[in-house]
Enzyme design. Structure first.
Site, PDB file in Angstrom:
ATOM      1  N   TYR A 156      31.968  25.411  16.195  1.00  0.00           N
ATOM      2  CA  TYR A 156      31.098  25.876  15.165  1.00  0.00           C
ATOM      3  C   TYR A 156      30.113  26.793  15.480  1.00  0.00           C
ATOM      4  O   TYR A 156      29.750  27.932  15.384  1.00  0.00           O
ATOM      5  CB  TYR A 156      30.510  24.919  14.338  1.00  0.00           C
ATOM      6  CG  TYR A 156      29.491  25.493  13.187  1.00  0.00           C
ATOM      7  CD1 TYR A 156      29.878  26.255  12.059  1.00  0.00           C
ATOM      8  CD2 TYR A 156      28.097  25.057  13.370  1.00  0.00           C
ATOM      9  CE1 TYR A 156      28.876  26.613  11.053  1.00  0.00           C
ATOM     10  CE2 TYR A 156      26.914  25.520  12.415  1.00  0.00           C
ATOM     11  CZ  TYR A 156      27.509  25.975  11.343  1.00  0.00           C
ATOM     12  OH  TYR A 156      26.666  26.456  10.246  1.00  0.00           O
ATOM     13  N   ALA A 190      20.054  22.036   1.970  1.00  0.00           N
ATOM     14  CA  ALA A 190      20.588  21.127   1.028  1.00  0.00           C
ATOM     15  C   ALA A 190      21.713  21.977   0.115  1.00  0.00           C
ATOM     16  O   ALA A 190      21.501  22.507  -0.928  1.00  0.00           O
ATOM     17  CB  ALA A 190      19.726  20.462  -0.076  1.00  0.00           C
ATOM     18  N   GLY A 193      28.273  21.994  -0.083  1.00  0.00           N
ATOM     19  CA  GLY A 193      29.008  21.903   1.265  1.00  0.00           C
ATOM     20  C   GLY A 193      28.428  21.049   2.358  1.00  0.00           C
ATOM     21  O   GLY A 193      28.896  20.026   2.779  1.00  0.00           O
ATOM     22  N   ASP A 195      26.399  18.434   1.551  1.00  0.00           N
ATOM     23  CA  ASP A 195      26.894  16.959   1.105  1.00  0.00           C
ATOM     24  C   ASP A 195      28.106  16.524   1.273  1.00  0.00           C
ATOM     25  O   ASP A 195      28.217  15.329   1.801  1.00  0.00           O
ATOM     26  CB  ASP A 195      26.528  17.171  -0.590  1.00  0.00           C
ATOM     27  CG  ASP A 195      26.571  15.626  -1.263  1.00  0.00           C
ATOM     28  OD1 ASP A 195      25.799  14.752  -0.922  1.00  0.00           O
ATOM     29  OD2 ASP A 195      27.727  15.626  -2.023  1.00  0.00           O
TER      30      ASP A 195
END
Length: 258
Positions: A156, A190, A193, A195
């Site tokens: 990433y 928040a 995704g 979560d």
């Protein structure tokens, strides 16, 4: 008068999370908005929501890991509206991998979504702007982890750090075309995704947001609508001549030590 009155805005990865918040904010500020997503359910629901509220919105189903679909999404917006004035690259893949356990397949997935898709979407959008000899604006949603990040974010970080460099390179290359290109290195936010990521990769429970907030300086996670307002500002003329900036939108200070 809205900040984006009469602008045509394409939000890649706009059916949920930060991208959906940007789509809502852009419609609120007077833009005609198109947004992409892989799943028709959330995408069509958001388009219906924005249209019912009096906005101009269209959903373009696209898997941005496929370069042809990333570029064709721009072409579809040009066919529908005649042009693209603003592009936001908000799609992101956050699956985990370290330097030692990342497979070539996982690495390629990150490059495809987090770097290659923005590259070729920008290529298509800038080509449209240059063809029309018209100014335009682009905002890339990057990540504060692009500065280094956690060990479990190796692929990433590799891809997003590339996007950070690409943002500056493209801004420099097209400044004389009056195309402004900026990026946001966003911190912990928040989103739906995030979560799913916390539950899938870190075994998080229903209280993970509260537990995370307690460890942060401001006592809360970033919110998508806050980021969206900043993105709209960068897309709009109110941000003046700013280009080539990659702004750390975070509550931790780069280089600061306790």
């Amino acid at each position: 008068m809205g900040l984006l009155d009469d602008k045509v805005v394409l939000v890649n990865g706009g059916s949920q999370g930060v991208g959906a918040a940007v789509a809502r904010a852009a419609v609120r500020e007077g833009a005609a908005v198109a947004f992409t997503g892989r799943r028709p359910g959330p995408g069509e629901a958001l388009a219906k929501e924005l249209t019912a509220a009096g906005g101009r919105a269209m959903f373009v189903r696209a898997d941005l890991a496929d370069t042809a679909q990333a570029t064709s999404s721009v072409a579809e917006v040009v066919r529908a509206h005649g042009r693209v004035d603003c592009l936001v690259n908000a799609a992101g893949l956050t699956s985990r991998g370290t330097l030692l356990d990342t497979t070539p397949e996982l690495f390629d997935q990150h490059i495809a979504v987090n770097l290659r898709a923005p590259f070729f979407a920008m290529q298509a959008a800038v080509a449209d702007m240059v063809r029309r000899e018209a100014p335009g604006t682009i905002v890339n949603i990057i990540t504060s982890s692009a500065h280094g990040g956690q060990p479990f974010l190796a692929p990433y970080v590799a891809a997003k750090a590339g996007l950070m460099g690409l943002t500056r390179n493209a801004a420099h290359a097209h400044r004389w075309d009056r195309i402004r290109i900026n990026g946001l290195n966003i911190g912990w936010t928040a989103t739906e995704g995030e979560d799913a990521t916390q539950r899938t990769f870190h075994g998080a429970g229903d209280d993970w947001r509260e537990r995370a907030a307690a460890r942060l300086p401001m006592g809360r996670l970033g919110q998508p609508d806050e980021i969206a307002d900043f993105v709209v500002f960068l897309l709009s003329d109110r941000s003046g001549v700013v280009t080539g900036s990659v702004i750390d939108w975070d509550q931790n200070v780069l280089g600061g030590l306790d």
